[in-house]
Design a protein around this motif. Sequence first.
Motif, short mmCIF file in Angstrom:
data_model
loop_
_atom_site.label_atom_id
_atom_site.label_comp_id
_atom_site.label_asym_id
_atom_site.label_seq_id
_atom_site.Cartn_x
_atom_site.Cartn_y
_atom_site.Cartn_z
N ALA A 43 0.82 -1.22 0.00
CA ALA A 43 0.00 0.00 0.00
C ALA A 43 0.85 1.27 0.00
CB ALA A 43 -0.96 -0.01 1.17
N GLY A 44 1.94 1.26 -0.76
CA GLY A 44 2.77 2.44 -0.90
C GLY A 44 3.74 2.70 0.23
N VAL A 45 3.89 1.74 1.13
CA VAL A 45 4.78 1.89 2.29
C VAL A 45 5.73 0.70 2.35
CG1 VAL A 45 4.89 2.08 4.80
CG2 VAL A 45 3.00 3.13 3.56
N ALA A 46 7.03 0.97 2.49
CA ALA A 46 8.00 -0.10 2.71
C ALA A 46 7.83 -0.58 4.14
CB ALA A 46 9.42 0.40 2.48
N ILE A 47 7.53 -1.87 4.29
CA ILE A 47 7.25 -2.40 5.63
C ILE A 47 8.41 -3.20 6.21
CG2 ILE A 47 4.75 -2.38 5.36
CD1 ILE A 47 4.91 -5.40 4.78
N ASN A 48 9.38 -3.55 5.35
CA ASN A 48 10.54 -4.31 5.83
C ASN A 48 11.60 -4.29 4.74
OD1 ASN A 48 12.04 -5.87 7.56
ND2 ASN A 48 10.91 -7.76 7.21
N SER A 49 12.84 -4.47 5.13
CA SER A 49 13.91 -4.61 4.14
C SER A 49 14.25 -6.10 4.01
CB SER A 49 15.15 -3.82 4.55
OG SER A 49 15.66 -4.28 5.78
N VAL A 50 14.68 -6.49 2.82
CA VAL A 50 15.10 -7.86 2.57
C VAL A 50 16.35 -7.82 1.71
CG1 VAL A 50 12.80 -8.90 2.73
CG2 VAL A 50 13.59 -8.06 0.54
N ASP A 51 17.14 -8.89 1.76
CA ASP A 51 18.30 -8.93 0.87
C ASP A 51 17.86 -9.36 -0.52
OD1 ASP A 51 18.14 -11.75 0.87
OD2 ASP A 51 19.63 -11.93 2.45
N GLU A 52 18.76 -9.21 -1.49
CA GLU A 52 18.41 -9.51 -2.88
C GLU A 52 17.99 -10.96 -3.06
OE1 GLU A 52 20.21 -8.93 -7.37
OE2 GLU A 52 21.51 -8.58 -5.66
N GLU A 53 18.65 -11.88 -2.36
CA GLU A 53 18.31 -13.30 -2.46
C GLU A 53 16.88 -13.56 -2.00
OE1 GLU A 53 19.67 -17.25 -0.11
OE2 GLU A 53 21.30 -16.10 -1.01
N GLU A 54 16.48 -12.94 -0.89
CA GLU A 54 15.12 -13.11 -0.39
C GLU A 54 14.10 -12.49 -1.34
OE1 GLU A 54 12.05 -14.18 2.45
OE2 GLU A 54 13.99 -14.96 1.86
N ALA A 55 14.44 -11.31 -1.91
CA ALA A 55 13.54 -10.67 -2.88
C ALA A 55 13.33 -11.58 -4.08
CB ALA A 55 14.12 -9.32 -3.31
#
Length: 86
Positions: free
Chosen positions: A51-63
């Motif tokens: 919904a237009g908000v970053a809720i968590n960061s992830v590493d490239e592998e997880e993405a």
Amino acid sequence: MCLAIPGKVIQIDESDPTLRMAKVQFAGVIKEISLALTPEVTEGMYVLVHAGVAINSVDEEEAERILEEFKNADMDLEIPPEESSS
């Protein structure tokens, strides 16, 4: 059901510290996203966006793993390739 989609932060606008915004790339599409909930995020990182908000960061592998799961569910979303700096 709600989904959070991974995207790559390509630019952060810190001109207003109370409303930290970023340009985030999703399969070649760039959207303005709020980083209010993810103050640790820097350019080049991947974030989960809902919904237009970053809720968590992830590493490239997880993405990439998350996008693969979408693909397996017939939701074909991909991380765009890195742009060359030539």
